[in-house]
Scaffold this active site. Sequence first.
Site, PDB file in Angstrom:
ATOM      1  N   TYR A 157      29.408  -4.302   1.021  1.00 55.83           N
ATOM      2  CA  TYR A 157      29.862  -2.929   1.292  1.00 55.83           C
ATOM      3  C   TYR A 157      29.285  -2.437   2.618  1.00 55.83           C
ATOM      4  CZ  TYR A 157      31.128   1.909   0.034  1.00 55.83           C
ATOM      5  OH  TYR A 157      31.668   3.175  -0.005  1.00 55.83           O
ATOM      6  N   ASN A 186      26.650  10.363  -1.341  1.00 51.38           N
ATOM      7  CA  ASN A 186      27.035  10.286  -2.764  1.00 51.38           C
ATOM      8  C   ASN A 186      27.898  11.478  -3.178  1.00 51.38           C
ATOM      9  OD1 ASN A 186      24.558   8.618  -2.393  1.00 51.38           O
ATOM     10  ND2 ASN A 186      24.991   8.117  -4.529  1.00 51.38           N
ATOM     11  N   ARG A 223      18.735  10.553  -4.404  1.00 50.21           N
ATOM     12  CA  ARG A 223      20.083  10.634  -3.868  1.00 50.21           C
ATOM     13  C   ARG A 223      20.396  12.122  -3.691  1.00 50.21           C
ATOM     14  NH1 ARG A 223      19.068   5.972  -3.686  1.00 50.21           N
ATOM     15  NH2 ARG A 223      20.400   4.186  -4.182  1.00 50.21           N
TER      16      ARG A 223
HETATM   17  N1  UDP Z   1      21.032   4.039 -11.189  1.00 50.60           N
HETATM   18  C1  UDP Z   1      20.306   4.096 -12.380  1.00 50.60           C
HETATM   19  N2  UDP Z   1      20.989   3.946 -13.552  1.00 50.60           N
HETATM   20  C2  UDP Z   1      22.327   3.743 -13.616  1.00 50.60           C
HETATM   21  C3  UDP Z   1      23.056   3.685 -12.399  1.00 50.60           C
HETATM   22  C4  UDP Z   1      22.363   3.835 -11.204  1.00 50.60           C
HETATM   23  O1  UDP Z   1      19.087   4.268 -12.375  1.00 50.60           O
HETATM   24  O2  UDP Z   1      22.874   3.639 -14.721  1.00 50.60           O
HETATM   25  C5  UDP Z   1      20.322   4.259  -9.919  1.00 50.60           C
HETATM   26  C6  UDP Z   1      20.603   3.201  -8.855  1.00 50.60           C
HETATM   27  O3  UDP Z   1      19.700   2.132  -8.973  1.00 50.60           O
HETATM   28  C7  UDP Z   1      20.424   4.010  -7.588  1.00 50.60           C
HETATM   29  C8  UDP Z   1      20.868   5.408  -7.952  1.00 50.60           C
HETATM   30  O4  UDP Z   1      20.818   5.467  -9.377  1.00 50.60           O
HETATM   31  O5  UDP Z   1      19.076   4.032  -7.210  1.00 50.60           O
HETATM   32  C9  UDP Z   1      22.279   5.759  -7.495  1.00 50.60           C
HETATM   33  O6  UDP Z   1      23.115   4.734  -7.927  1.00 50.60           O
HETATM   34  P1  UDP Z   1      24.703   4.770  -7.799  1.00 50.60           P
HETATM   35  O7  UDP Z   1      25.210   3.529  -8.482  1.00 50.60           O
HETATM   36  O8  UDP Z   1      25.242   6.048  -8.297  1.00 50.60           O
HETATM   37  O9  UDP Z   1      25.054   4.701  -6.252  1.00 50.60           O
HETATM   38  P2  UDP Z   1      24.289   4.297  -4.899  1.00 50.60           P
HETATM   39  O10 UDP Z   1      23.791   5.569  -4.337  1.00 50.60           O
HETATM   40  O11 UDP Z   1      23.163   3.350  -5.204  1.00 50.60           O
HETATM   41  O12 UDP Z   1      25.343   3.667  -4.087  1.00 50.60           O
END
Ligand code: UDP
Length: 320
Positions: A157, A186, A223
């Site tokens: 990505y 996000n 985030r």
């Molecule tokens: N995350 C988590 N549990 C979940 C999904 C995501 O702890 O069920 C964490 C992930 O490791 C990251 C953050 O939440 O640090 C945001 O993840 P997301 O998949 O929403 O998107 P990203 O910002 O990483 O692209």
Amino acid sequence: MNVYNNWVLISGGFGLIGSNLVKHLYRTTSYNFLIIDDLSSGNKDNLREIISDKKRIITLVKKVENLTSEIINNYSIKISMVFHFASRASPKDFHDHPIDIMMTNSIGTKNMLDIALSYGAHFVFASTSEIYGDPLEHPQDESYKGNVSPIGIRSCYVESKRFSEAMIDAYRRKYNLKTLILRIFNTYGLEFGINDGRVIPNFIFNAIKRQELIIYGDGMQTRSFCHVRDLVKGILEIMMVDDAYGEVFNIGNPQEISIIELAKLVLSITGSESNLTFKEIDVFDPRKRSPNIKKIQSYIDWKPKITLEEGLQEIINNIQ
Ligand code: UDP
């Protein structure tokens, strides 16, 4: 303006951001829409209120990497705006569909650029905060070059979005194409599917089902979540500004939250007693992420207004 000649070509028009963009433009302008979407992460239902208007909306279910100018020419329409918003964006898909993601953001980007060029259309690209990688500067502004790796789970990505930006910049320099690159942080909204895999839908659906919420790492990574309606308002304003073309902008909500705080917030809004379970975090998972949005704010009078509490509550109400 001649409505017949006033078409938007949008890839990813059935996705979270694309569908909100189409809905808003449909209601507030005379644009017609040619939507190309392979339905890999988008859903036609996201445009259910307007999809039956065949005079103004044409749908092409196709992968953007297989799109050609000839296919578009067959429609005999005049395109004045091209939005390249197609792409799987969930880290779950980085595991499952890495090559698909890279094709969308390489050949797919080139195909969309060639179509924009052939019509003399303006080109808007949904780039991403991921291009900053695991940032060493915080918050991130547009001059930050990123801390990235070509090898790793997220690289499909990160690197293909970076390639897209470079390709867009090359078209701008070589052909004077009017290009606008938006680094979207996000984003969340009602249109998340149950299997999306991103943190907000995971937490909400699991909290409601009284299943455990999985937290990767210690949950202290942050985030900054922007509601899609706020995001789309910003996109609609910036795309109208002539001087914005040729530029790159961060767009998102600077309000930062740790993942553990997010989990607690979701539990409190849903009234759920789900357990939190901690699992190993991917080594490339960014530790911090928040946009500096001063640049876009120097072009338009915009700021995100929907609080995370309000946005989460809306999604939860919609499910329950
Ligand atoms: N995350 C988590 N549990 C979940 C999904 C995501 O702890 O069920 C964490 C992930 O490791 C990251 C953050 O939440 O640090 C945001 O993840 P997301 O998949 O929403 O998107 P990203 O910002 O990483 O692209």
